[in-house]
Design a protein around this motif. Structure first.
Motif, PDB file in Angstrom:
ATOM      1  N   UNK A 183       0.711  -0.924   0.443  1.00  0.00           N
ATOM      2  CA  UNK A 183       0.031  -0.186   0.409  1.00  0.00           C
ATOM      3  C   UNK A 183       0.519   1.305   0.076  1.00  0.00           C
ATOM      4  N   UNK A 184       2.601   1.234  -0.045  1.00  0.00           N
ATOM      5  CA  UNK A 184       2.946   2.489  -0.018  1.00  0.00           C
ATOM      6  C   UNK A 184       3.972   2.249  -1.527  1.00  0.00           C
ATOM      7  N   UNK A 185       3.880   1.843  -1.875  1.00  0.00           N
ATOM      8  CA  UNK A 185       4.927   1.457  -3.324  1.00  0.00           C
ATOM      9  C   UNK A 185       4.222   2.938  -4.188  1.00  0.00           C
ATOM     10  N   UNK A 186       5.214   3.307  -4.581  1.00  0.00           N
ATOM     11  CA  UNK A 186       5.016   4.733  -5.455  1.00  0.00           C
ATOM     12  C   UNK A 186       5.800   4.005  -6.779  1.00  0.00           C
TER      13      UNK A 186
ATOM     14  N   UNK B 190      11.242   1.163   5.449  1.00  0.00           N
ATOM     15  CA  UNK B 190      10.353   1.117   5.484  1.00  0.00           C
ATOM     16  C   UNK B 190      11.291   0.525   7.193  1.00  0.00           C
ATOM     17  N   UNK B 191      11.689   0.083   7.290  1.00  0.00           N
ATOM     18  CA  UNK B 191      12.208  -0.614   9.188  1.00  0.00           C
ATOM     19  C   UNK B 191      13.396   0.084   9.445  1.00  0.00           C
ATOM     20  N   UNK B 192      14.282   0.104  10.756  1.00  0.00           N
ATOM     21  CA  UNK B 192      15.194  -0.357  10.958  1.00  0.00           C
ATOM     22  C   UNK B 192      15.281  -0.868  12.405  1.00  0.00           C
ATOM     23  N   UNK B 193      16.267  -1.057  12.714  1.00  0.00           N
ATOM     24  CA  UNK B 193      16.645  -1.732  13.600  1.00  0.00           C
ATOM     25  C   UNK B 193      18.103  -1.710  14.214  1.00  0.00           C
TER      26      UNK B 193
ATOM     27  N   UNK C 180       7.261  -3.824 -17.243  1.00  0.00           N
ATOM     28  CA  UNK C 180       6.631  -4.081 -16.458  1.00  0.00           C
ATOM     29  C   UNK C 180       6.686  -3.307 -15.085  1.00  0.00           C
ATOM     30  N   UNK C 181       6.671  -2.705 -14.030  1.00  0.00           N
ATOM     31  CA  UNK C 181       7.479  -2.098 -12.944  1.00  0.00           C
ATOM     32  C   UNK C 181       7.477  -3.288 -12.268  1.00  0.00           C
ATOM     33  N   UNK C 182       8.578  -2.725 -11.474  1.00  0.00           N
ATOM     34  CA  UNK C 182       9.412  -4.076 -10.456  1.00  0.00           C
ATOM     35  C   UNK C 182       9.081  -3.642  -9.004  1.00  0.00           C
ATOM     36  N   UNK C 183       9.602  -4.371  -7.384  1.00  0.00           N
ATOM     37  CA  UNK C 183       9.420  -3.665  -6.619  1.00  0.00           C
ATOM     38  C   UNK C 183      10.835  -4.541  -5.961  1.00  0.00           C
ATOM     39  N   UNK C 184      11.356  -4.089  -4.872  1.00  0.00           N
ATOM     40  CA  UNK C 184      12.390  -4.557  -4.734  1.00  0.00           C
ATOM     41  C   UNK C 184      12.883  -4.379  -2.993  1.00  0.00           C
ATOM     42  N   UNK C 185      12.948  -5.438  -2.191  1.00  0.00           N
ATOM     43  CA  UNK C 185      13.225  -4.667  -0.361  1.00  0.00           C
ATOM     44  C   UNK C 185      15.233  -5.052  -0.386  1.00  0.00           C
ATOM     45  N   UNK C 186      15.526  -3.765   0.317  1.00  0.00           N
ATOM     46  CA  UNK C 186      16.790  -4.487   0.053  1.00  0.00           C
ATOM     47  C   UNK C 186      17.480  -3.803   2.156  1.00  0.00           C
TER      48      UNK C 186
END
Length: 166
Positions: free
Chosen positions: A49-52, A63-66, A134-140
């Protein structure tokens, strides 16, 4: 009984709670960071829901940090790329959440579809590009948190003109 092994387990190890290590609140090993990335990928309600998408530049969101690590969400429209770079002193895990990305390294080119993961050590040089339509989304995930991203000159295959000695 298996006579080839000195190790015998009686019953279910999960029944012996005092032998299990408690789950860590924050990851600290490569496999735990890979596991964190997989768990976030599986929980699309956490990120979808937050991807732009931004055609002018790659969109990114922390998205997060620890303690000692950061989790970033990136989107890629067709044609967008990172440029050839490394991550300084940070190691990392890249997970493709949606779409397809291409990773270029000195060892070759690799297509990364949804669910694909790459982990890398500090100093790992690569370029990531959305070569698809197509668009893509990735997590790092970067550990320690990303403090620098040195860019490197692009490597290109020599052309016939480049191969002729001067």
């Amino acid at each position: 009984m298996n006579s080839d092994s000195d190790l015998q387990i009686a019953g279910d190890i999960l029944e012996v709670q005092h032998l299990l290590q408690p789950a860590r609140e924050h990851p600290s090993t490569v496999s735990e960071f890979v596991g964190l990335a997989r768990s976030i990928a599986a929980d699309s309600a956490r990120w979808a829901g937050i991807v732009q998408y931004d055609s002018a530049s790659r969109w990114y969101h922390r998205l997060h940090q620890g303690p000692g690590y950061e989790v970033w969400l990136l989107s890629w429209v067709p044609g967008q790329g990172s440029g050839r770079h490394d991550h300084g002193l940070s190691a990392g895990v890249l997970t493709v959440l949606e779409g397809e990305l291409t990773e270029h390294t000195e060892r070759g080119t690799r297509s990364l579809g949804a669910g694909a993961q790459r982990s890398f050590a500090p100093g790992y040089v690569h370029e990531v590009v959305n070569d698809s339509l197509e668009p893509a989304v990735s997590l790092h995930i970067y550990y320690p948190g990303l403090t620098e991203m040195p860019m490197h000159p692009s490597q290109s295959a020599p052309t016939a003109v480049d191969a002729v000695p001067a």
